[in-house]
Structure formats: structure tokens, C-alpha cells
Design a protein around this motif. Structure first.
Motif, mmCIF file in Angstrom:
data_model
loop_
_atom_site.group_PDB
_atom_site.id
_atom_site.type_symbol
_atom_site.label_atom_id
_atom_site.label_comp_id
_atom_site.label_asym_id
_atom_site.label_seq_id
_atom_site.Cartn_x
_atom_site.Cartn_y
_atom_site.Cartn_z
ATOM 1 N N LEU A 132 12.259 -24.519 -21.106
ATOM 2 C CA LEU A 132 11.430 -25.136 -20.063
ATOM 3 C C LEU A 132 10.318 -24.183 -19.636
ATOM 4 O O LEU A 132 9.170 -24.599 -19.413
ATOM 5 C CB LEU A 132 12.294 -25.517 -18.859
ATOM 6 C CG LEU A 132 13.284 -26.661 -19.067
ATOM 7 C CD1 LEU A 132 14.158 -26.828 -17.833
ATOM 8 C CD2 LEU A 132 12.555 -27.965 -19.361
ATOM 9 N N HIS A 133 10.667 -22.903 -19.515
ATOM 10 C CA HIS A 133 9.682 -21.894 -19.128
ATOM 11 C C HIS A 133 8.605 -21.752 -20.202
ATOM 12 O O HIS A 133 7.407 -21.625 -19.894
ATOM 13 C CB HIS A 133 10.394 -20.558 -18.912
ATOM 14 C CG HIS A 133 9.518 -19.476 -18.369
ATOM 15 N ND1 HIS A 133 8.750 -19.628 -17.235
ATOM 16 C CD2 HIS A 133 9.282 -18.204 -18.808
ATOM 17 C CE1 HIS A 133 8.089 -18.503 -16.991
ATOM 18 N NE2 HIS A 133 8.385 -17.633 -17.937
ATOM 19 N N ARG A 159 12.115 -20.524 -11.905
ATOM 20 C CA ARG A 159 11.251 -21.707 -11.857
ATOM 21 C C ARG A 159 12.043 -23.005 -11.747
ATOM 22 O O ARG A 159 11.513 -24.022 -11.296
ATOM 23 C CB ARG A 159 10.349 -21.754 -13.089
ATOM 24 C CG ARG A 159 9.413 -20.575 -13.206
ATOM 25 C CD ARG A 159 8.447 -20.742 -14.345
ATOM 26 N NE ARG A 159 7.419 -21.729 -14.043
ATOM 27 C CZ ARG A 159 6.511 -22.134 -14.921
ATOM 28 N NH1 ARG A 159 6.524 -21.660 -16.159
ATOM 29 N NH2 ARG A 159 5.610 -23.011 -14.583
ATOM 30 N N ASN A 160 13.311 -22.989 -12.179
ATOM 31 C CA ASN A 160 14.142 -24.191 -12.117
ATOM 32 C C ASN A 160 15.545 -23.840 -11.619
ATOM 33 O O ASN A 160 16.551 -24.153 -12.254
ATOM 34 C CB ASN A 160 14.233 -24.837 -13.509
ATOM 35 C CG ASN A 160 12.949 -25.540 -13.922
ATOM 36 O OD1 ASN A 160 12.616 -26.609 -13.433
ATOM 37 N ND2 ASN A 160 12.226 -24.914 -14.843
ATOM 38 N N LYS A 215 7.591 -24.023 -22.211
ATOM 39 C CA LYS A 215 6.746 -25.220 -22.173
ATOM 40 C C LYS A 215 6.035 -25.396 -20.834
ATOM 41 O O LYS A 215 5.339 -26.391 -20.619
ATOM 42 C CB LYS A 215 7.594 -26.464 -22.442
ATOM 43 C CG LYS A 215 8.279 -26.479 -23.812
ATOM 44 C CD LYS A 215 7.276 -26.617 -24.929
ATOM 45 C CE LYS A 215 7.992 -26.735 -26.275
ATOM 46 N NZ LYS A 215 7.025 -26.846 -27.406
ATOM 47 N N ASN A 216 6.237 -24.421 -19.934
ATOM 48 C CA ASN A 216 5.627 -24.452 -18.597
ATOM 49 C C ASN A 216 6.030 -25.700 -17.823
ATOM 50 O O ASN A 216 5.219 -26.351 -17.170
ATOM 51 C CB ASN A 216 4.096 -24.369 -18.710
ATOM 52 C CG ASN A 216 3.445 -23.948 -17.407
ATOM 53 O OD1 ASN A 216 4.070 -23.258 -16.581
ATOM 54 N ND2 ASN A 216 2.222 -24.375 -17.163
ATOM 55 N N ILE A 217 7.320 -26.055 -17.894
ATOM 56 C CA ILE A 217 7.848 -27.236 -17.228
ATOM 57 C C ILE A 217 8.659 -26.817 -16.013
ATOM 58 O O ILE A 217 9.580 -26.002 -16.119
ATOM 59 C CB ILE A 217 8.726 -28.065 -18.188
ATOM 60 C CG1 ILE A 217 7.900 -28.570 -19.367
ATOM 61 C CG2 ILE A 217 9.381 -29.236 -17.454
ATOM 62 C CD1 ILE A 217 8.735 -29.265 -20.439
ATOM 63 N N VAL A 218 8.319 -27.356 -14.869
ATOM 64 C CA VAL A 218 9.096 -27.144 -13.638
ATOM 65 C C VAL A 218 9.595 -28.509 -13.184
ATOM 66 O O VAL A 218 8.778 -29.368 -12.813
ATOM 67 C CB VAL A 218 8.252 -26.486 -12.533
ATOM 68 C CG1 VAL A 218 9.094 -26.303 -11.272
ATOM 69 C CG2 VAL A 218 7.710 -25.142 -12.996
ATOM 70 N N LEU A 219 10.901 -28.731 -13.247
ATOM 71 C CA LEU A 219 11.460 -30.037 -12.885
ATOM 72 C C LEU A 219 11.700 -30.100 -11.383
ATOM 73 O O LEU A 219 12.822 -29.986 -10.887
ATOM 74 C CB LEU A 219 12.762 -30.276 -13.657
ATOM 75 C CG LEU A 219 12.592 -30.399 -15.180
ATOM 76 C CD1 LEU A 219 13.947 -30.622 -15.842
ATOM 77 C CD2 LEU A 219 11.648 -31.539 -15.526
ATOM 78 N N LYS A 220 10.608 -30.257 -10.668
ATOM 79 C CA LYS A 220 10.669 -30.397 -9.222
ATOM 80 C C LYS A 220 9.616 -31.405 -8.801
ATOM 81 O O LYS A 220 8.423 -31.225 -9.082
ATOM 82 C CB LYS A 220 10.416 -29.051 -8.523
ATOM 83 C CG LYS A 220 10.552 -29.131 -7.013
ATOM 84 C CD LYS A 220 10.421 -27.756 -6.372
ATOM 85 C CE LYS A 220 10.572 -27.831 -4.870
ATOM 86 N NZ LYS A 220 10.507 -26.523 -4.202
ATOM 87 N N PHE A 221 10.048 -32.484 -8.160
ATOM 88 C CA PHE A 221 9.119 -33.556 -7.829
ATOM 89 C C PHE A 221 9.240 -33.985 -6.376
ATOM 90 O O PHE A 221 8.885 -35.093 -6.028
ATOM 91 C CB PHE A 221 9.378 -34.766 -8.750
ATOM 92 C CG PHE A 221 10.826 -35.118 -8.895
ATOM 93 C CD1 PHE A 221 11.460 -35.938 -7.975
ATOM 94 C CD2 PHE A 221 11.562 -34.589 -9.933
ATOM 95 C CE1 PHE A 221 12.789 -36.243 -8.107
ATOM 96 C CE2 PHE A 221 12.906 -34.896 -10.076
ATOM 97 C CZ PHE A 221 13.524 -35.733 -9.160
#
Length: 506
Positions: A496-497, A448-449, A499-505
Motif C-alpha cells: 500500500l505504501h 500511513r494505515n 502504491k501511495n495508498i492510504v485507506l482512510k476516507f
């Protein structure tokens, strides 16, 4: 010599290792994945439920999926040829326990289980081997970029100076190969209703993070006077720039040529580039500069390796696009994927037959130039690794049929198995909101990251090299540092996984 010069000499003038040793090393990742899957199925068999603790899942994944690779590229490298055999024997033992201890109500004759396996339908929307391949290339790269600065990492595994096949030489090409497997053209995301210009503009926008990271790496390396191997990419160039420009150039080619014929473009690119290397002074320019004395005056001279190797990496990228398109053809059954494995093995055999011919009549493998032999070598080994992951997944699917209701993260979902009730079918595949397996998986977390994982590894590598004298480290200290480095990186991805965070913007 200064500390910077000593470190540069430590990673320079190397010749790589043998193709056999690299092939043996490649088998370790699929075997570790198989071992993890069998352990989870065995846990389900004994406790009647999947391993649900995120803490223990992270620990299991790290100890089984990451730590063995770290040991094998350091202290266990002298006995590397024994490691696949040991892991296979361990997996065979686990499988035997699973087979013999099945619950009476789920037992069936082995021949019947094989027939059911061949008729099993798989989830056509998700090919786990693609995810696992890309994640493992990232993990192996992250291990190597720090481990190479320690004396416990064999020098033969590091990047070869001009000719040779080091493990890290393969890693560079495998990164390109893995990125092309999921490019927009393969995933059918280039919108047919929009103009070619609009699609290209979208691709150009998507590479700006790589340009930004490449510029950031350049500035940080120069400002900190960090050691660097100049003949790798040049004075100002780095791998982030290579990734960005290969992706942009591939989008331009795929806008002109049919993507279904990308393999023809790949062959023509690699062969034409090799012909130019052999019939002109281009090879001497790459190796020795325009004046023959390794000058670095001028942008082209300063970055000649990085700029001209783009042709070879582009050929690898286009070949991988063809592989990705073949994979996305509807294969929703075990039988279909078995046939795909057979075709893949035939392709691998063909590539390995052409490789010695290319090395004999063109030139040996050279990552520095990304020549024809290098392209053949990278594509052959990447296909081999990917095929091993597919076989691993099929093996785990077969084992899951023995233990009804069991599940393995980042493994094929069984859509419908023969002779299974609707209740068992629902239990067999615990899914989340996106159809993925609900329990935690380190592979999914890293996937995911991925760019962040790679970037964080680069930052941590630089930090460790600044703070520690890596070249004179003792074995126990080296192993401790490498494990802490990889565990911290994996832990960040885990959090991050969770917290369901994907650092892609972008």
C-alpha cells in the motif's frame, strides 16, 4: 470442556509479571530501531549510497524491527534480561566500526563532533519519536493478540484477571496514550473560528469507523462463537468502543477546560475515580456484579468493566494530551531536545515514586478497573518508552554527522549542521514530496494505515484460531505461524505504501 471454554481458561485467571521485566522488555524496541539505523549508516559508509532496494529494505526492517520482538516474547522470554545487553553490545560494535572507518575528509576530533552535535538544528515540523512510538505499540499489540493463544507466549505476559501488570495490560493503555499524542486538539486542528458545537460534531463524525469496527467485531465474535475473555471488557463491549468513547469524551472535556491544563483534569479524574472505588460499592460492582455473584443480567452488569474503566482510560488520554502539547513546543535543536529528555526523566521518576504509594494506600494496579495505580503505571512506562525513542533518534543524528550524506528513515532530518557545505547539506537529507525520507521504511508504511494494520491483525488472529489448534502447537510451528502472520501484515502495508495508498476516507 469445549474448545472455546479451554481457550477462554487458557487466557483467564492470570496475575501478570514484574515491573522490572516489563521495563526490560520496553527497552528492546528502541534498541532494535537503533540497530537498524546504525546498519543503514554502515551500509552508506561502505557503498557511498543509501539502501535503495524496497525488497531488501522490507526484509531488513522486518528482521531487525519486528522479528527480535517476536522471539523475545516467546522462546527467548526466559533470558529476556540478557537481550538488551546483547543488542547494546552489537550496536556498540557497529558504532565503533563506523567511527573508525570514516572517510579521511569527514574525520574530526571526537570533541569537535560533540560540539557540532550540540549545535545541530533539527526539522521542527516532524518528531519521529511520536510516529515510532505509535507504530511500535501497534506492532507489539498485533504480535501479542495472536501469540497469547500459543503456549510459547508466557502466561505472565497476558492480561491479568483483576490485579497485576501484564505486558498486554500495558499495551491497552499505551494504545490510548499513543492516540492522544496526535489528537486534533494537540495538532491544533480544532478551528478557532468555528463554534464548539461544530468542532465536536467533527470529532463525533471522526469516531464512526471505530463504532463500526466495534459493532463488526461484536457480531463476528458472537456469530462464530469465538472465545472471549468476558471480564476484560464485558459481554458486548470491546476495545474499539473504548477508543471511540474515550476520544469523544476527551473532546467534550477539552471543549470545556483549557487544553494546556489537561494534566490537571487527568489527575482529578484519576484521583476522584479512585476515591469513588474505595469509598463506595462501585469496586464490588465491577468485580462481582450488582448481586455479588458475577451476574451479567442487564446491559450495565453485562459490560460493567468496559463502561466504568472509561474513566481511567480518559485520565490517561488527558495526560497524553498534555505530553503532546509539550512536545509540539518549538524545539528545533539538539540542545532543546536534550533538555526535554531531562524534564521527561524527572517526570518519569516522579510517577514511579508515586506508583508504590498508590499501590500501598489505594490499591494495586488493575487494568480491569483502570484505577489510579494503573493510570500512573501506564503513563510512566509510556513516557519511558517515548523518551527512549527520542534518545535513539539523537544517537542516530550524532552518528549521521560522522558519515556525511547518510540518512535513516523515521529519524530526525538535520536541517543545518555546523561546518557543513551547502552541497553536503543537500545530500544529507534526501527528501520526498512531503519532506519525508525518500527511501522505503516499514515504520512509515504502517503509520500511513495504522487502523487497517490493527484491523487486519485482528482478522488474521481470528482466522488462525479457527483453523489451528494453537494451544497444542509445537515451538517451531508456533514461530513459523507468528512470523508468517506478521510478515503478511507488514507486506500488505508495504505494498500500500509503495502504491501511495492510504485507506482512510473519514
Amino acid at each position: 470442556m469445549s474448545q472455546k471454554q479451554l481457550k477462554e481458561a487458557f487466557i483467564s485467571n492470570l496475575n501478570g509479571t514484574s515491573l522490572v521485566e516489563i521495563s526490560l522488555g520496553l527497552s528492546l524496541a528502541p534498541l532494535c530501531l537503533l540497530c537498524r539505523g546504525l546498519l543503514l549508516i554502515l551500509y552508506h559508509l561502505h557503498y557511498g549510497k543509501p539502501l535503495s532496494s524496497r525488497k531488501y529494505s522490507l526484509l531488513l526492517d522486518f528482521l531487525v524491527l519486528v522479528s527480535p520482538l517476536l522471539f523475545c516474547c516467546t522462546v527467548l522470554s526466559p533470558v529476556l534480561f540478557l537481550m538488551p545487553t546483547i543488542i547494546v553490545a552489537f550496536c556498540a560494535g557497529i558504532f565503533s566500526v563506523i567511527y573508525l572507518q570514516r572517510k579521511p575528509e569527514t574525520r574530526a576530533p571526537f570533541r569537535q563532533v560533540v560540539k557540532d552535535f550540540q549545535k545541530t538544528s533539527l526539522d521542527p515540523e516532524y518528531i519521529p519519536a511520536i510516529t515510532v512510538f505509535r507504530v511500535y505499540v501497534n506492532v507489539l499489540t498485533c504480535i501479542s493478540i495472536l501469540a497469547v493463544d500459543f503456549p510459547q507466549y508466557p502466561r505472565r505476559y497476558a492480561k491479568a484477571e483483576t490485579y497485576g501488570t501484564g505486558v498486554m495490560d500495558l499495551g491497552v493503555g499505551a494504545f490510548i496514550f499513543g492516540n492522544a499524542l496526535v489528537c486534533p486538539e494537540v495538532r491544533q486542528k480544532a478551528c478557532a473560528t468555528q463554534s464548539t458545537f461544530s468542532n465536536l460534531a467533527r470529532q463525533f463524525f471522526s469516531i464512526w469507523p471505530l463504532i463500526f469496527l466495534g459493532a463488526g467485531r461484536l457480531l463476528s465474535v458472537k456469530s462464530l462463537e469465538y472465545h472471549e475473555h468476558t471480564s476484560e471488557y464485558g459481554v458486548h463491549w470491546n476495545f474499539f468502543f473504548t477508543l471511540a468513547f474515550v476520544r469523544l469524551a476527551a473532546s467534550l472535556l477539552l471543549a470545556v477546560f483549557p487544553k494546556e491544563k489537561s494534566w490537571i483534569v487527568a489527575i482529578n479524574l484519576a484521583v476522584l475515580y479512585q476515591l469513588i472505588l474505595n469509598t463506595t460499592s462501585l469496586k464490588m460492582f465491577i468485580l462481582h456484579g450488582s448481586d455479588g455473584s458475577d451476574t451479567r443480567v442487564g446491559f450495565l452488569n453485562a459490560n460493567r468493566e468496559g463502561l466504568l474503566s472509561l474513566f481511567g482510560y480518559l485520565a490517561i488520554y488527558m495526560a497524553s494530551v498534555q505530553v503532546g502539547l509539550c512536545l509540539l513546543k518549538c524545539r528545533n535543536s539538539v540542545q532543546g531536545w536534550t533538555e526535554a529528555v531531562g524534564f521527561s526523566l524527572l517526570t518519569i521518576l516522579t510517577l514511579f515514586l508515586f506508583l508504590p504509594v498508590s499501590q500501598a494506600y489505594a490499591e494495586p494496579v488493575s487494568r480491569r478497573m483502570a484505577n489510579l495505580s494503573y493510570c500512573l503505571w501506564v503513563v510512566a512506562h509510556c513516557l519511558t518508552l517515548f523518551t527512549c525513542f527520542v534518545v535513539t533518534d539523537l544517537t542516530l543524528v550524532f552518528t549521521k554527522l560522522l558519515v556525511k550524506g547518510s540518512s535513516v528513515p523515521c529519524c530526525w532530518d538535520v536541517v543545518k549542521a555546523p561546518r557543513i557545505s551547502k552541497k553536503q547539506e543537500r545530500e544529507a537529507v534526501p527528501v520526498g514530496k512531503e519532506g519525508k525520507l525518500s527511501h522505503f521504511c516499514l515504520i512509515s508504511a504502517i503509520n500511513r494505515n495504522q487502523l487497517l494494520f490493527f484491523l487486519l491483525a485482528n482478522v488474521l488472529t481470528g482466522t488462525v484460531n479457527i483453523l489451528i489448534d494453537t494451544m497444542h502447537s509445537k515451538t517451531a510451528f508456533t514461530l513459523c505461524i507468528l512470523h508468517l502472520y506478521m510478515f503478511f501484515n507488514c507486506l500488505i502495508m508495504h505494498l500500500l505504501h509503495a502504491k501511495n495508498i492510504v485507506l482512510k476516507f473519514w
